[in-house]
Design a protein around this motif. Structure first.
Motif, PDB file in Angstrom:
ATOM      1  N   UNK A   1       0.853  -1.189   0.000  1.00 50.67           N
ATOM      2  CA  UNK A   1       0.000   0.000   0.000  1.00 50.67           C
ATOM      3  C   UNK A   1       0.889   1.239   0.000  1.00 50.67           C
ATOM      4  N   UNK A   2       0.476   2.233  -0.741  1.00 54.12           N
ATOM      5  CA  UNK A   2       1.189   3.510  -0.799  1.00 54.12           C
ATOM      6  C   UNK A   2       0.550   4.465   0.207  1.00 54.12           C
ATOM      7  N   UNK A   3       1.373   5.028   1.083  1.00 52.94           N
ATOM      8  CA  UNK A   3       0.879   5.829   2.199  1.00 52.94           C
ATOM      9  C   UNK A   3       1.426   7.251   2.096  1.00 52.94           C
ATOM     10  N   UNK A   4       0.544   8.232   2.274  1.00 55.32           N
ATOM     11  CA  UNK A   4       0.986   9.617   2.401  1.00 55.32           C
ATOM     12  C   UNK A   4       1.613   9.766   3.779  1.00 55.32           C
ATOM     13  N   UNK A   5       2.942   9.824   3.814  1.00 57.19           N
ATOM     14  CA  UNK A   5       3.661   9.804   5.091  1.00 57.19           C
ATOM     15  C   UNK A   5       3.804  11.177   5.727  1.00 57.19           C
ATOM     16  N   UNK A   6       3.395  12.220   5.036  1.00 62.32           N
ATOM     17  CA  UNK A   6       3.569  13.568   5.567  1.00 62.32           C
ATOM     18  C   UNK A   6       2.945  13.778   6.935  1.00 62.32           C
ATOM     19  N   UNK A   7       1.659  13.420   7.149  1.00 63.70           N
ATOM     20  CA  UNK A   7       1.061  13.627   8.480  1.00 63.70           C
ATOM     21  C   UNK A   7       1.779  12.873   9.587  1.00 63.70           C
ATOM     22  N   UNK A   8       2.179  11.626   9.333  1.00 65.53           N
ATOM     23  CA  UNK A   8       2.882  10.862  10.360  1.00 65.53           C
ATOM     24  C   UNK A   8       4.250  11.470  10.644  1.00 65.53           C
ATOM     25  N   UNK A   9       4.953  11.918   9.626  1.00 59.73           N
ATOM     26  CA  UNK A   9       6.253  12.561   9.854  1.00 59.73           C
ATOM     27  C   UNK A   9       6.106  13.854  10.661  1.00 59.73           C
TER      28      UNK A   9
ATOM     29  N   UNK B   1      -3.544  21.619  -9.128  1.00 54.82           N
ATOM     30  CA  UNK B   1      -2.283  22.314  -8.882  1.00 54.82           C
ATOM     31  C   UNK B   1      -1.231  21.312  -8.404  1.00 54.82           C
ATOM     32  N   UNK B   2      -0.025  21.342  -8.974  1.00 51.43           N
ATOM     33  CA  UNK B   2       1.021  20.422  -8.518  1.00 51.43           C
ATOM     34  C   UNK B   2       1.424  20.722  -7.070  1.00 51.43           C
ATOM     35  N   UNK B   3       1.514  19.663  -6.278  1.00 52.91           N
ATOM     36  CA  UNK B   3       1.933  19.786  -4.888  1.00 52.91           C
ATOM     37  C   UNK B   3       2.965  18.712  -4.578  1.00 52.91           C
ATOM     38  N   UNK B   4       3.947  19.068  -3.747  1.00 49.26           N
ATOM     39  CA  UNK B   4       4.944  18.087  -3.289  1.00 49.26           C
ATOM     40  C   UNK B   4       4.361  17.305  -2.119  1.00 49.26           C
ATOM     41  N   UNK B   5       4.433  15.992  -2.201  1.00 53.86           N
ATOM     42  CA  UNK B   5       3.956  15.126  -1.123  1.00 53.86           C
ATOM     43  C   UNK B   5       5.030  14.076  -0.841  1.00 53.86           C
TER      44      UNK B   5
ATOM     45  N   UNK C   1       9.594   8.895   0.104  1.00 51.28           N
ATOM     46  CA  UNK C   1       9.985   9.366  -1.221  1.00 51.28           C
ATOM     47  C   UNK C   1       9.176  10.611  -1.581  1.00 51.28           C
ATOM     48  N   UNK C   2       9.854  11.684  -1.982  1.00 50.58           N
ATOM     49  CA  UNK C   2       9.162  12.914  -2.399  1.00 50.58           C
ATOM     50  C   UNK C   2       8.588  12.731  -3.795  1.00 50.58           C
ATOM     51  N   UNK C   3       7.310  13.109  -3.956  1.00 54.21           N
ATOM     52  CA  UNK C   3       6.651  13.018  -5.253  1.00 54.21           C
ATOM     53  C   UNK C   3       5.793  14.257  -5.478  1.00 54.21           C
ATOM     54  N   UNK C   4       5.601  14.577  -6.735  1.00 58.85           N
ATOM     55  CA  UNK C   4       4.722  15.692  -7.100  1.00 58.85           C
ATOM     56  C   UNK C   4       3.385  15.121  -7.549  1.00 58.85           C
ATOM     57  N   UNK C   5       2.292  15.590  -6.944  1.00 57.98           N
ATOM     58  CA  UNK C   5       0.943  15.133  -7.285  1.00 57.98           C
ATOM     59  C   UNK C   5       0.066  16.352  -7.532  1.00 57.98           C
ATOM     60  N   UNK C   6      -1.073  16.131  -8.155  1.00 60.10           N
ATOM     61  CA  UNK C   6      -2.038  17.197  -8.408  1.00 60.10           C
ATOM     62  C   UNK C   6      -3.088  17.197  -7.306  1.00 60.10           C
TER      63      UNK C   6
END
Length: 377
Positions: A183-191, A336-340, A326-331
């Motif tokens: 599973x791919x997880x948005x790790x930003x909130x946990x970090x 709008x492109x955002x770094x996640x 891993x840093x990725x750019x998403x819409x």
């Protein structure tokens, strides 16, 4: 007279098979052209002539031959070939003296080549086997290299700990029919939560720390992930979540256990893991610290490593892995492109106990908790 010498075609083979000659014996060879097909253990290769001449075949189709062996001669003229054939026929017709080797035309051996051959104990028969009219130092050196036994590669005995790891891996591969899901997880909130907890408590809280806590909190909802398969095709469920964590600080692989992890705050789990890392470096664990796990977390957070598939430890039903962030750019919703920042969770599970639907549900709950991690604080 020029010898057509068989080159080394495959270093794993000590002999090849001459499958066929592409030109008949006695043919007039104009220049470099394919002469024969030789088969190794991996492929078929064509042997080319080294120049013009009259072909005289020494090895018939279907026979085995060795690297360095002369399989044919190229004569400058038909007269030279006929003279060689006549001499060979006369020699074959003459019976050898009792106890003596056949009278074979001796090659010319340079003084340096003779000295080198004597030094390595090479016989005249071995030198004649080179099939050359003039034998030089380079020819003898090649014969010495082919005759010398290969030096054994240096060996290093595995440590007792690594042999123990090997035994566990072997037992897992032998007994556990494993399947895997990711599973791919948005790790930003946990970090972000880990950063705030670290600043507030002084403990080193990280994404793996929060994952240990999140896994432990899933016991009630996913008991099969913490169960043990018994010999009578039943499962023994766990009462508390004892989470093992794989660690390798350069002294071998260890799997210390955070006991009753659901009842601990994340900063306390962080302190326990910090202590474990120090003990892994020194190799000073006590037996009780390595015993009792009913589920495993395997951090693989080296930069650039995004996926890992660890083994299920015998006696357990699953192991959860996490890769590097891993840093990725998403819409975003507005385009709008955002770094996640993303990480991948892996789940390897014993398919005798856990089915795909159970595994997906477990991963989904872990993903949701890490992406909205307030309860982990």
């Amino acid at each position: 007279m020029i010898g057509i010498e068989l080159p080394t075609l495959n270093t794993n083979d000590s002999s090849y098979t001459l499958v066929e000659w592409l030109v008949p014996d006695g043919s007039n060879i104009k220049g470099e052209q394919p002469l024969a097909v030789v088969e190794t253990s991996k492929a078929s290769e064509e042997i080319e002539s080294t120049g013009p001449g009259i072909l005289h075949v020494l090895v018939d189709s279907g026979q085995d031959c060795t690297p360095g062996q002369v399989i044919a001669y190229l004569f400058e003229s038909a007269e030279e070939r006929d003279s060689y054939r006549a001499a060979s026929a006369a020699q074959a017709a003459q019976p050898p003296s009792a106890g003596a080797e056949p009278d074979i035309t001796e090659p010319n051996i340079t003084r340096a080549a003779r000295a080198l051959a004597d030094r390595h104990g090479l016989s005249d028969t071995e030198l004649r086997g080179l099939g050359r009219t003039v034998i030089r130092t380079a020819d003898v050196e090649g014969l010495v290299r082919r005759a010398a036994p290969a030096s054994p590669a240096p060996q290093r005995r595995l440590s007792k700990r690594q042999r123990a790891v090997g035994a566990v891996v072997t037992e897992s591969m032998r007994t556990v029919p494993a399947a895997a899901a990711y599973a791919k997880v948005d790790a930003g909130p946990a970090e972000e939560l880990a950063r705030r907890l670290s600043e507030r408590t002084g403990s080193f809280v990280s994404l793996p720390v929060l994952l240990v806590k999140a896994v432990a909190r899933r016991l009630a909802g996913h008991p099969l992930m913490f169960a043990a398969l018994t010999d009578d095709d039943a499962v023994r469920e766990a009462e508390r979540a004892h989470v093992g964590v794989t660690m390798d600080a350069g002294r071998g692989l260890y799997t210390p256990v955070v006991h009753d992890a659901a009842q601990l705050d994340s900063d306390r789990i962080a302190d326990i893991l910090t202590g474990f890392r120090s003990k892994a470096f020194r190799g000073t664990f006590q037996a009780a610290e390595l015993a009792g796990a009913n589920i495993m977390v395997a951090p693989h957070t080296t930069e650039g490593l995004i996926l890992a598939t660890p083994i299920v430890f015998p006696g357990q039903t699953c192991v959860v892995s996490v890769g590097a962030v891993d840093d990725q750019v998403v819409l975003d919703a507005a385009g709008t492109p955002r770094a996640r920042r993303f990480a991948h969770l892996g789940l390897v599970y014993d398919h005798r106990v856990v089915n795909g639907g159970d595994a997906m549900a477990f991963l989904k709950d872990l993903k949701e908790e890490l992406e909205a991690p307030a309860a982990l604080g």
